[in-house]
Motif scaffolding. Structure first.
Motif, PDB file in Angstrom:
ATOM      1  N   VAL A   9       0.860  -1.183   0.000  1.00 19.89           N
ATOM      2  CA  VAL A   9       0.000   0.000   0.000  1.00 19.89           C
ATOM      3  C   VAL A   9       0.895   1.230   0.000  1.00 19.89           C
ATOM      4  N   LEU A  23      -3.476   0.551  -3.716  1.00 20.71           N
ATOM      5  CA  LEU A  23      -3.602  -0.769  -3.103  1.00 20.71           C
ATOM      6  C   LEU A  23      -3.370  -1.788  -4.205  1.00 20.71           C
ATOM      7  N   TRP A  51      -1.458  -2.487   5.337  1.00 21.26           N
ATOM      8  CA  TRP A  51      -2.551  -3.228   4.709  1.00 21.26           C
ATOM      9  C   TRP A  51      -2.394  -4.689   5.104  1.00 21.26           C
TER      10      TRP A  51
END
Length: 99
Positions: A9, A23, A51
């Protein structure tokens, strides 16, 4: 012992209206109007994001957790706060006159 696996991320852009997260191969906008707790954050606080799972984002310097789905579809996750509903809990709200 292996460490915790995290997905890639990255914050790609910050403007006065919000910021963009990459992402994997998907770029998402987080407008400050929908995510107000990021409005006063520093670049370091915004860009320190993890993430840890496909539907979980975490900003450790801000202690903010978000579902990826809430970023994709903020209209499905309205902001609701008991503080906003009670003026007596808001520091800057005018107090009602007492009889």
């Amino acid at each position: 012992m292996p460490g915790t696996s995290t997905l890639a991320v990255e914050v790609t852009h910050v403007s006065k209206n919000g910021f963009w997260l990459l992402l994997g191969d998907e770029e998402l906008l987080l407008p400050f109007s929908e995510f107000p707790w990021f409005r006063q954050a520093t670049i370091e606080q915004l860009s320190t994001v993890e993430w840890p799972s496909p539907d979980h984002l975490y900003w450790p310097l801000l202690d903010v957790d978000l579902s990826v789905e809430s970023v994709r579809h903020p209209e499905d996750f309205p902001l609701v706060s008991a503080i906003a509903a009670s003026p007596s809990l808001q520091r800057d709200a005018p107090q009602a006159a007492r009889p």
